[in-house]
Design a protein around this motif. Structure first.
Motif, PDB file in Angstrom:
ATOM      1  N   TYR A 198       0.883  -1.245   0.036  1.00  0.00           N
ATOM      2  CA  TYR A 198      -0.114   0.053  -0.042  1.00  0.00           C
ATOM      3  C   TYR A 198       0.772   1.145   0.218  1.00  0.00           C
ATOM      4  O   TYR A 198       0.538   2.280  -0.689  1.00  0.00           O
ATOM      5  N   ALA A 204       2.053   2.465  -3.510  1.00  0.00           N
ATOM      6  CA  ALA A 204       0.834   3.183  -4.303  1.00  0.00           C
ATOM      7  C   ALA A 204       0.470   4.790  -3.545  1.00  0.00           C
ATOM      8  O   ALA A 204       0.466   5.706  -4.450  1.00  0.00           O
ATOM      9  N   SER A 212      -8.608   2.813  -9.898  1.00  0.00           N
ATOM     10  CA  SER A 212      -8.786   2.123  -8.519  1.00  0.00           C
ATOM     11  C   SER A 212      -9.864   1.854  -7.928  1.00  0.00           C
ATOM     12  O   SER A 212     -10.034   0.615  -7.380  1.00  0.00           O
ATOM     13  N   SER A 241       0.792  -3.544 -10.471  1.00  0.00           N
ATOM     14  CA  SER A 241       1.253  -2.351 -10.124  1.00  0.00           C
ATOM     15  C   SER A 241       2.796  -2.149 -10.533  1.00  0.00           C
ATOM     16  O   SER A 241       3.238  -1.161 -10.931  1.00  0.00           O
ATOM     17  N   LEU A 261      -3.944  -0.181  -6.771  1.00  0.00           N
ATOM     18  CA  LEU A 261      -4.110   0.592  -5.600  1.00  0.00           C
ATOM     19  C   LEU A 261      -5.589   0.255  -5.054  1.00  0.00           C
ATOM     20  O   LEU A 261      -5.908  -0.214  -4.015  1.00  0.00           O
TER      21      LEU A 261
END
Length: 425
Positions: A253, A256, A288, A315, A344
Motif C-alpha cells: 500500500y 501506491a 482504483s 502495479s 491501488l
C-alpha cells in the motif's frame, strides 16, 4: 494459488448447492444495511482519504507561494510516522468503545485542521504540525472505523461490500482532482483546503451521524460488548499471520500512496502538461475504483492472497513503465496509470478483507491499526523518497524502480498467509 474459497474447509462460504441462497443472503444484507455501506463510502472518500489522494495538487502552488522545495513539502509526509505509532492504539479504542463516537469527533476536528491549512502564512513548522494532526485525527474516519462497520454488517457479501464502501476514495480520487485543480487555479490553494473542509462538513459528517451505528443488523452480528475478551497485545504479537499481513500491507500500500502524493508533478516531469497530469490523477482514481470492485468480487469466491499477488504484479509493471521512459507519451502514460490504479484499488479492498477473514471482527481495528502502522511508516519513507529523489537527481526514475520491487515483494508475502482459519465472526 487462487483456489476457490468454498473448497477450503474453513472458508465459511456457501457451497455450490447453496449458491442461490448465498446471493439471496447478500441481497438481504444490503436491503438491511445499505445506509451503512453508503455512509462508509462517503466518509472514506471525502475525509482524510481525500486529503491524501489530492495532496499532490498542492505541491506546486505551495512551492510557488512560499518558495518551499519539493523535498521540504514532501517531508510533511513524515507525519505518517506519528500516524503509524497512533494507529494500533486508536484501533484498540475503536474495538473497545465502538467506531461511531470516535468517527464523529474526529471528523469535526478534521474540519478545523483543513481551515488551519488554508490559513498558513509560510511557516514550514506550522505546515508540518497541521500535517501530523491531519494524519492522526484522520484515522478516525479511515478504514479503521469504516471497514470495521462494514465487516460487521456484511458477511455473505463482505468482499464486495468492502470494495463498494472503500471505493469511495477511488471515486473521489477520480472526480475531485480536476475540480480541485480548477478551484486552485482560479481561487488559489487556500480555497482548495477550504473546499476539503466543506466536503467533510456538508456530506461526510451528516452521513456518519445519521447512518453509522443505526443499521438493523441481526443480533448475532452486532457486537454489543466490544470490550469483552479482546485478545491481549502479547497474544496478537505472537501471531505469525499478523506479522505477515502487516508486512504485506506496508510493502504494497505504501508505494501506491507515495506515487499518489507526487503523481501530478511526477507526470509533469515526464513531459505531461499540467492539466493533462491532473486528468491522469483522476484516471488513477477511476482505475482504483474498478480494481476495488473487481477484487471485492473475486475475494468472495477465490483465495484473497492469490488475487492480491496478481494485482501487485500489475502495479509493478505500471511503475516500471513510468521509470523506463524519459518522456512518456499519452497512451503509455495512461496504461501505466491504469495498472497502478488497479493495484491501488485491489490493495484498498484486500487488506481489510483479509483482516476480517483471518482474524474476525472482535479485534479487527486493532489488527488493522497494526497494518496501518506498517503502511504509514513505509509510506512516509516512500513519499519523502520520491520528493528527495527529484530534488537530488532531477527525476523520479530510481525511486520508481524501488517502488516496483516493493509491489512484487508485497505480493509474495501475501502468498505466505496460507488457508483461512476457523473462527466466529
Amino acid at each position: 494459488m487462487m483456489e476457490k474459497a468454498q473448497d477450503l474447509p474453513d472458508a465459511g462460504q456457501a457451497s455450490a448447492q447453496d449458491a442461490d441462497h448465498g446471493w439471496q443472503s447478500a441481497a438481504d444484507e444490503w436491503r438491511r444495511n445499505w445506509r451503512v455501506g453508503l455512509a462508509a463510502f462517503l466518509v472514506i472518500g471525502l475525509s482524510h482519504g481525500a486529503y491524501q489522494s489530492l495532496s499532490s495538487l498542492f505541491v506546486l502552488p505551495l512551492q510557488e507561494a512560499f518558495g518551499w522545495s519539493r523535498g521540504q513539502i514532501a517531508f510533511a509526509h513524515y507525519s505518517s510516522l506519528m500516524v503509524a505509532f497512533a494507529a494500533p492504539f486508536i484501533g484498540r479504542a475503536i474495538d473497545r468503545f465502538g467506531p461511531r463516537r470516535i468517527m464523529l469527533g474526529g471528523m469535526a476536528l478534521s474540519i478545523l485542521i483543513y481551515l488551519g491549512l488554508a490559513s498558513m502564512n509560510g511557516s514550514l513548522a506550522l505546515f508540518y504540525l497541521l500535517s501530523v494532526l491531519a494524519g492522526v485525527i484522520g484515522l478516525s474516519a479511515s478504514g479503521l472505523t469504516c471497514s470495521r462497520v462494514v465487516s460487521q454488517s456484511f458477511v455473505r457479501s463482505r468482499g464486495v461490500s468492502l470494495a463498494i464502501a472503500r471505493s469511495g476514495l477511488a471515486l473521489a480520487s477520480a472526480a475531485l482532482p480536476t475540480i480541485l485543480f480548477a478551484i486552485i487555479a482560479r481561487y488559489g490553494w487556500r480555497a482548495g483546503y477550504m473546499t476539503e473542509a466543506l466536503l467533510v462538513l456538508v456530506v461526510a459528517l451528516p452521513a456518519a451521524w445519521f447512518w453509522i451505528g443505526r443499521s438493523r443488523t441481526p443480533a448475532n452480528v452486532q457486537h454489543r460488548h466490544m470490550d469483552a475478551d479482546l485478545p491481549t497485545w502479547l497474544h496478537l504479537l505472537r501471531e505469525r499471520r499478523v506479522w505477515l499481513l502487516c508486512l504485506g500491507a506496508g510493502l504494497g500500500y505504501a508505494p501506491a500512496t507515495a506515487i499518489m502524493t507526487q503523481l501530478q508533478p511526477l507526470l509533469i516531469s515526464k513531459g505531461v502538461e499540467a492539466g493533462s497530469a491532473a486528468a491522469l490523477v483522476g484516471m488513477a482514481g477511476i482505475a482504483s475504483f474498478a480494481g476495488a470492485i473487481i477484487t471485492g468480487s473475486l475475494v468472495d469466491r477465490f483465495w484473497a492472497p492469490g488475487i492480491a499477488f496478481l494485482f501487485a504484479c500489475g502495479s509493478a509493471i505500471g511503475t516500471c513503465l513510468l521509470a523506463w521512459h524519459g518522456a512518456i507519451e499519452g497512451p503509455m502514460a495512461g496504461l501505466a496509470i491504469l495498472l497502478i490504479g488497479f493495484g491501488l484499488g485491489a490493495e484498498i479492498d484486500v487488506v481489510a478483507y483479509m483482516v476480517a477473514r483471518y482474524f474476525g471482527i472482535r479485534s479487527f481495528s486493532t489488527i488493522y491499526g497494526m497494518a496501518v502502522f506498517f503502511i504509514a511508516f513505509s509510506g512516509a519513507l516512500g513519499a519523502s523518497m520520491l520528493g528527495t529523489a527529484f530534488d537530488r537527481h532531477g527525476n523520479y526514475d530510481a525511486a520508481l524502480l524501488v517502488i516496483a520491487a516493493s509491489f512484487m515483494a508485497a505480493g509474495c508475502v501475501y502468498l505466505m498467509l496460507g488457508r483461512y482459519p476457523q473462527h466466529k465472526d
